[in-house]
Design an enzyme around this catalytic site. Structure first.
Site, PDB file in Angstrom:
ATOM      1  N   HIS A 154     -18.965  44.294  -7.495  1.00 35.92           N
ATOM      2  CA  HIS A 154     -19.199  42.873  -7.226  1.00 35.92           C
ATOM      3  C   HIS A 154     -17.933  42.338  -6.573  1.00 35.92           C
ATOM      4  CE1 HIS A 154     -20.911  38.946  -7.600  1.00 35.92           C
ATOM      5  NE2 HIS A 154     -20.039  38.513  -8.491  1.00 35.92           N
ATOM      6  N   ALA A 183     -20.775  27.654 -22.639  1.00 31.57           N
ATOM      7  CA  ALA A 183     -21.680  26.560 -22.275  1.00 31.57           C
ATOM      8  C   ALA A 183     -21.210  25.873 -21.008  1.00 31.57           C
ATOM      9  CB  ALA A 183     -21.792  25.561 -23.419  1.00 31.57           C
ATOM     10  N   GLY A 184     -20.579  26.642 -20.120  1.00 32.27           N
ATOM     11  CA  GLY A 184     -20.237  26.114 -18.810  1.00 32.27           C
ATOM     12  C   GLY A 184     -21.470  26.095 -17.925  1.00 32.27           C
ATOM     13  N   ASN A 185     -21.270  25.943 -16.641  1.00 27.97           N
ATOM     14  CA  ASN A 185     -22.410  25.810 -15.737  1.00 27.97           C
ATOM     15  C   ASN A 185     -23.299  27.045 -15.714  1.00 27.97           C
ATOM     16  OD1 ASN A 185     -21.718  23.213 -14.963  1.00 27.97           O
ATOM     17  ND2 ASN A 185     -20.460  23.903 -13.250  1.00 27.97           N
ATOM     18  N   VAL A 186     -22.674  28.248 -15.672  1.00 26.61           N
ATOM     19  CA  VAL A 186     -23.478  29.482 -15.635  1.00 26.61           C
ATOM     20  C   VAL A 186     -24.282  29.629 -16.915  1.00 26.61           C
ATOM     21  CG1 VAL A 186     -23.393  31.993 -15.524  1.00 26.61           C
ATOM     22  CG2 VAL A 186     -21.904  30.639 -14.049  1.00 26.61           C
ATOM     23  N   ARG A 194     -28.392  37.124  -2.885  1.00 29.40           N
ATOM     24  CA  ARG A 194     -27.610  36.451  -1.843  1.00 29.40           C
ATOM     25  C   ARG A 194     -27.909  37.033  -0.462  1.00 29.40           C
ATOM     26  NH1 ARG A 194     -21.863  35.810  -5.216  1.00 29.40           N
ATOM     27  NH2 ARG A 194     -22.292  33.667  -5.933  1.00 29.40           N
ATOM     28  N   ARG A 244     -13.011  31.250 -11.035  1.00 25.20           N
ATOM     29  CA  ARG A 244     -12.141  31.301  -9.863  1.00 25.20           C
ATOM     30  C   ARG A 244     -11.888  29.909  -9.305  1.00 25.20           C
ATOM     31  NH1 ARG A 244     -13.726  35.325  -5.203  1.00 25.20           N
ATOM     32  NH2 ARG A 244     -15.882  34.769  -5.711  1.00 25.20           N
ATOM     33  N   ASN A 270      -9.198  37.217 -18.497  1.00 29.37           N
ATOM     34  CA  ASN A 270     -10.575  37.342 -18.959  1.00 29.37           C
ATOM     35  C   ASN A 270     -10.803  38.573 -19.822  1.00 29.37           C
ATOM     36  OD1 ASN A 270     -11.399  34.948 -17.893  1.00 29.37           O
ATOM     37  ND2 ASN A 270     -12.377  35.805 -16.077  1.00 29.37           N
ATOM     38  N   ASN A 295     -16.331  37.417 -14.732  1.00 27.15           N
ATOM     39  CA  ASN A 295     -15.640  38.141 -13.662  1.00 27.15           C
ATOM     40  C   ASN A 295     -14.252  38.619 -14.095  1.00 27.15           C
ATOM     41  OD1 ASN A 295     -17.204  38.402 -11.285  1.00 27.15           O
ATOM     42  ND2 ASN A 295     -17.090  36.197 -10.943  1.00 27.15           N
TER      43      ASN A 295
END
Length: 444
Positions: free
Chosen positions: A307, A141-144, A283, A214, A227, A252
């Site tokens: 990536h 439930a972080g930003n992403v 991007r 990161r 991770n 990541n």
């Protein structure tokens, strides 16, 4: 630019016309092309001369919307003509640029058996073509994860979105906050926040965003060890609860984490997919559109490979308004744009000083899930396990794909130059080396 749907074809038929004339910058939906085939309406680009129907009425044979040849695609699989031909009419006209490069990015041309109403792609009030799915779980439930959950909830394609996070009541708080936006965004999706995957319950799709982010000066590879332990544990728990789910890996370094997730899960490779290419393609398209001074939808590009440093953006497939990006902007400018896209994640990290990119990554993960839920048939790039395509057999790498309800439907092979193909194969080898090192370290 005008979007021509099935209703435009119906209106032409009701008015007794035999053709639907569209502009070069217009969008013709897949359902409109299918309706044209069924009703005998020609779809032509630009001015068209009246074409009377046969005296006997509508065509008795099938009407095929053909390209030149059938089906013909130019660079990056773009349609070269949208005119519909009657059986026995003769050869098609010279190739035309399509009424929007966006058609390619949304998957045109589509397999004949796919029926799509683009109103189902998502948004308030839309209805999925194949019915809603019961539950999507977003782990982290972080930003992403928060952005991904918001986009999934507002799509109106999912009954319930569940956020999972071990950090106290964070997931519950984010879920409650998101639910308060339902009247604003116009959705009725239920949103829950829980601490464990068991509490979330069986899900159709599991999106894993959890992991260490990161910080300035770190590379994605610096995150491998820590991770891998997080992703491996989460995947094991998720499979126990949702053995039939499709997994989308965002954590990541995503190439290595996706293969690690697959090895841990015991699932078919078609059901474990990494999110990177959608983000990297976006991007590059966004950066190139700014330089070219055009709408981002006028850009078409694919980001393949890894990536990270081995990201491959085949310029032979990159176009702006139907023209080669390199020809439009110059090779020096394009090379700089490729380099900036490759390092955009680090650029965002440096500017934020704390944390990493989350808007575009979260939306990219949601886009992949919705492409599966709604079976849009659009061409995306994702981290998948190759099966001999592009000379790569086994191992995860970023490739062009189509997705469906069950995960990976197809790896699409587009024409690459010899140098682009070599770069892609090199990226696959380097990812394999890093996965090998990860396995050798005994990551679990």
């Amino acid at each position: 630019m005008t979007v021509h749907g099935a209703d435009a074809v119906d209106a032409a038929q009701s008015a007794g016309r035999t053709q639907l004339v569209v502009g070069r910058s217009d969008i013709v939906t897949p359902l409109a092309r299918e309706r044209a085939r069924d009703t005998g309406i020609e779809i032509v680009v630009g001015a068209a001369a009246p074409a009377p129907r046969p005296a006997s009425g509508p065509a008795t044979g099938p009407v095929s919307t053909r390209t030149d040849p059938t089906p013909s695609t130019g660079p990056a699989g773009r349609l070269t003509s949208l005119r519909a031909f009657m059986p026995g009419e003769g050869p098609p006209p010279p190739p035309l640029f399509p009424p929007s490069p966006a058609l390619y990015r949304r998957g045109a041309p589509l397999p004949a058996h796919v029926r799509i109403d683009t109103r189902a792609v998502g948004g308030p009030g839309s209805t999925p073509t194949s019915g809603r799915v019961r539950r999507v779980t977003v782990v982290g439930a972080g930003n992403v994860g928060m952005i991904a959950a918001m986009r999934l909830a507002e799509s109106a394609a999912i009954d319930e979105v569940v956020l999972v996070d071990i950090a106290g009541q964070r997931a519950a708080g984010i879920a409650l906050d998101l639910s308060h936006s339902a009247p604003i965004l116009g959705f009725s999706t239920r949103i829950r926040g829980v601490r464990t995957l068991a509490e979330a319950g069986p899900s159709d799709y599991v999106v894993i965003t959890a992991g260490k982010a990161r910080t300035p000066g770190m590379t994605r590879s610096d995150l491998v060890g820590v991770n891998a332990g997080i992703v491996g544990s989460l995947v094991s728990d998720a499979v126990a609860v949702s053995p039939d789910a499709v997994f989308v890996i965002v954590t990541n370094p995503v190439d290595e984490m996706t293969e690690h997730a697959w090895r841990t899960s015991g699932l078919p490779t078609d059901r474990v997919i990494g999110m990177a290419g959608v983000l990297d393609s976006s991007r590059f398209e966004a950066l190139a559109a700014q330089v070219a001074g055009v709408h981002p939808r006028e850009l078409t590009a694919l980001a393949l490979g890894s990536h990270g440093d081995e990201m491959v953006i085949p310029l032979s497939q990159a176009t702006v308004a139907g023209r080669s990006v390199a020809d439009r902007l110059g090779s020096g400018t394009v090379d700089a744009l490729v380099d900036r896209a490759r390092n955009s994640g680090a650029e965002v990290v440096g500017l934020l000083e704390s944390g990493s990119a989350f808007f575009a990554p979260g939306l990219s993960a949601a886009r992949m899930v919705l492409a599966m839920v709604n079976q849009t048939g659009e061409l995306l790039t994702a981290t998948v396990s190759a099966r001999g395509q592009y000379g790569i057999d086994g191992g995860y790498v970023g490739l062009p794909v189509r997705l469906d309800r069950s995960g990976l439907a197809e790896i699409v092979e587009v024409d690459l130059t010899a140098a682009e193909l070599d770069d892609l194969q090199t990226a696959a080898r380097h990812i394999g080396d890093r996965v090998g090192a990860l396995d050798g370290a005994g990551a679990r």
